[in-house]
Structure formats: C-alpha cells, structure tokens
Scaffold this motif. Structure first.
Motif, PDB file in Angstrom:
ATOM      1  N   LYS A  96       0.737  -1.199  -0.099  1.00 28.13           N
ATOM      2  CA  LYS A  96       0.021  -0.143  -0.039  1.00 28.13           C
ATOM      3  C   LYS A  96       0.709   1.355  -0.032  1.00 28.13           C
ATOM      4  O   LYS A  96       0.698   2.186  -0.555  1.00 28.13           O
ATOM      5  CB  LYS A  96      -1.039   0.048   1.101  1.00 28.13           C
ATOM      6  CG  LYS A  96      -2.061  -0.971   1.118  1.00 28.13           C
ATOM      7  CD  LYS A  96      -2.874  -1.041   2.243  1.00 28.13           C
ATOM      8  CE  LYS A  96      -3.892  -2.061   2.409  1.00 28.13           C
ATOM      9  NZ  LYS A  96      -4.732  -2.062   3.691  1.00 28.13           N
ATOM     10  N   TRP A  97       1.934   1.440   0.772  1.00 29.37           N
ATOM     11  CA  TRP A  97       2.878   2.435   0.927  1.00 29.37           C
ATOM     12  C   TRP A  97       3.388   2.460  -0.295  1.00 29.37           C
ATOM     13  O   TRP A  97       3.709   3.680  -0.813  1.00 29.37           O
ATOM     14  CB  TRP A  97       3.809   2.144   1.847  1.00 29.37           C
ATOM     15  CG  TRP A  97       4.661   3.355   2.029  1.00 29.37           C
ATOM     16  CD1 TRP A  97       4.638   4.336   2.759  1.00 29.37           C
ATOM     17  CD2 TRP A  97       6.029   3.391   1.569  1.00 29.37           C
ATOM     18  NE1 TRP A  97       5.708   5.172   2.835  1.00 29.37           N
ATOM     19  CE2 TRP A  97       6.607   4.800   2.112  1.00 29.37           C
ATOM     20  CE3 TRP A  97       6.744   2.661   0.919  1.00 29.37           C
ATOM     21  CZ2 TRP A  97       7.926   5.022   1.523  1.00 29.37           C
ATOM     22  CZ3 TRP A  97       8.117   3.062   0.303  1.00 29.37           C
ATOM     23  CH2 TRP A  97       8.531   4.231   0.862  1.00 29.37           C
ATOM     24  N   CYS A  98       4.110   1.544  -1.015  1.00 29.15           N
ATOM     25  CA  CYS A  98       4.801   1.734  -2.573  1.00 29.15           C
ATOM     26  C   CYS A  98       3.724   2.276  -3.298  1.00 29.15           C
ATOM     27  O   CYS A  98       4.048   3.052  -4.127  1.00 29.15           O
ATOM     28  CB  CYS A  98       5.233   0.399  -2.637  1.00 29.15           C
ATOM     29  SG  CYS A  98       6.404  -0.357  -1.875  1.00 29.15           S
ATOM     30  N   GLU A 149       1.263   4.293  -2.871  1.00 28.72           N
ATOM     31  CA  GLU A 149       1.107   5.717  -2.512  1.00 28.72           C
ATOM     32  C   GLU A 149       2.404   6.569  -3.137  1.00 28.72           C
ATOM     33  O   GLU A 149       2.047   7.327  -3.583  1.00 28.72           O
ATOM     34  CB  GLU A 149       0.901   5.924  -0.939  1.00 28.72           C
ATOM     35  CG  GLU A 149      -0.587   5.430  -0.392  1.00 28.72           C
ATOM     36  CD  GLU A 149      -0.484   5.394   0.933  1.00 28.72           C
ATOM     37  OE1 GLU A 149       0.687   5.963   1.568  1.00 28.72           O
ATOM     38  OE2 GLU A 149      -1.516   4.835   1.636  1.00 28.72           O
ATOM     39  N   GLN A 150       3.292   5.967  -2.816  1.00 28.78           N
ATOM     40  CA  GLN A 150       4.746   6.569  -3.265  1.00 28.78           C
ATOM     41  C   GLN A 150       4.659   6.876  -4.742  1.00 28.78           C
ATOM     42  O   GLN A 150       5.219   7.765  -5.370  1.00 28.78           O
ATOM     43  CB  GLN A 150       5.742   5.815  -2.801  1.00 28.78           C
ATOM     44  CG  GLN A 150       5.887   5.896  -1.302  1.00 28.78           C
ATOM     45  CD  GLN A 150       6.091   7.258  -0.654  1.00 28.78           C
ATOM     46  OE1 GLN A 150       6.764   7.993  -1.088  1.00 28.78           O
ATOM     47  NE2 GLN A 150       5.298   7.528   0.309  1.00 28.78           N
ATOM     48  N   ASP A 205       2.024  12.239  -9.651  1.00 27.39           N
ATOM     49  CA  ASP A 205       1.366  13.474  -9.508  1.00 27.39           C
ATOM     50  C   ASP A 205       2.472  14.766  -9.646  1.00 27.39           C
ATOM     51  O   ASP A 205       2.242  15.840 -10.233  1.00 27.39           O
ATOM     52  CB  ASP A 205       0.657  13.923  -8.255  1.00 27.39           C
ATOM     53  CG  ASP A 205      -0.528  12.824  -8.323  1.00 27.39           C
ATOM     54  OD1 ASP A 205      -1.009  12.350  -9.226  1.00 27.39           O
ATOM     55  OD2 ASP A 205      -0.780  12.439  -6.998  1.00 27.39           O
ATOM     56  N   ALA A 257       2.226   6.722  -6.878  1.00 26.39           N
ATOM     57  CA  ALA A 257       1.141   7.881  -7.169  1.00 26.39           C
ATOM     58  C   ALA A 257       1.750   9.143  -7.115  1.00 26.39           C
ATOM     59  O   ALA A 257       1.359  10.259  -7.758  1.00 26.39           O
ATOM     60  CB  ALA A 257      -0.245   7.631  -6.374  1.00 26.39           C
ATOM     61  N   GLU A 258       2.222   9.448  -5.761  1.00 30.27           N
ATOM     62  CA  GLU A 258       2.818  10.694  -5.551  1.00 30.27           C
ATOM     63  C   GLU A 258       3.873  11.388  -6.470  1.00 30.27           C
ATOM     64  O   GLU A 258       3.916  12.367  -7.050  1.00 30.27           O
ATOM     65  CB  GLU A 258       3.389  10.794  -4.169  1.00 30.27           C
ATOM     66  CG  GLU A 258       2.354  10.753  -2.931  1.00 30.27           C
ATOM     67  CD  GLU A 258       3.031  10.876  -1.748  1.00 30.27           C
ATOM     68  OE1 GLU A 258       4.321  11.050  -1.527  1.00 30.27           O
ATOM     69  OE2 GLU A 258       2.338  10.609  -0.584  1.00 30.27           O
TER      70      GLU A 258
END
Length: 158
Positions: free
Chosen positions: A140-142, A144-145, A151, A147-148
C-alpha cells in the motif's frame, strides 16, 4: 610444567607474528617514496573511500517495493507447503508422521531431533503470516509513493 610450556609457545608465536607484521609494515613504508605522515593519511583516506563506497545511500525502499510481489509469492508457497498433506515434502503432517515412525522403530534420538524441527516449523507459520500482513502494508505504501511521484511529474510538465 605443561601450563608453562603452553604459555611459552603461545608467547613465542605471538612475538613471531608481531615481528612479521612489523617487518611487513616497514617494507611497505620503505617502498613508498612519500613522507611517512602522508602515507598514513592516504591510507586513512583510502579506507574512508572504501567504506563510503559500500555504505548504503538510502533505505532501499525502491528495491523493496520492486521485490514485494516475489516475496509475497515465496511466503504463499511456504505456507502452502506447511499446510500440505502427508505426501507434501516440508508439511507439518509429514513431519508428524516421520516422528511417529521413528518412535515406533525405537529411534528416540531421531524422534527428538524431528520433534525440535517440528516445533520450529510450527512457529514459522505465524511468523510468516505476520510478515505477510506487513508486506500488504508495504505494498500500500509503495502504491502511494508511486502515485505521488506520478502527480509530481505531471505538475512539473503542466
């Protein structure tokens, strides 16, 4: 008498090693034409450079995120093996059967050894399940990273 002789041999060996090391250091310093103080400094710098070369530059998150699916597959494979039936090598049931066969045959030492192995293998299941949960959090953390980062790249382009 034996104690004195052993101590004498040990001290003689240490002295010989120190003398050899001292001679090697003397040859190393005499081979260099530079001044001894500079030679010591360059040796220290070389050691620091070597250490810095192999020191980690980050926490390895990128590589860990890349390996997460493979790690997850390995954990699944081991858990399936542990839960297998008597015919599956590495399963708990197979090991229990081996222990009972050893006891029937009167091989107490073998049964004891396999019993310790069984105890360790039973403890492995919960540890792997915990690791699997931690790995799910990591994935999950990966995500999110990733996706950031996407962006940020889009913001830089726009």
């Amino acid at each position: 008498m034996i104690k004195v002789k052993t101590t004498t041999v040990a001290l003689t060996t240490v002295a010989a090693l120190l003398a050899t090391g001292g001679a090697a250091a003397a040859v190393a310093t005499s081979d260099s034409d530079a001044d001894p103080a500079a030679a010591g400094t360059s040796g220290t710098q070389a050691q620091a450079a070597k250490t810095a070369k192999h020191a980690p530059k980050g926490d390895g998150a990128k590589h860990l995120c890349k390996r997460a699916p493979k790690i997850d597959k390995r954990i699944d494979r081991v858990l399936r093996r542990l839960d297998g039936d008597v015919k599956k090598r590495g399963s708990l049931e197979r090991l229990e059967k081996r222990i009972s066969n050893a006891k029937k045959a009167g091989h107490d030492d073998v049964a004891k050894f396999l019993g310790e192995r069984l105890k360790d293998r039973r403890a492995l299941g919960p540890r792997l399940e915990d690791r699997q949960k931690d790995l799910a959090d990591l994935r999950k953390w990966c995500a999110e990273q990733t996706a950031e980062q996407k962006d940020e790249k889009e913001a830089d382009k726009g």
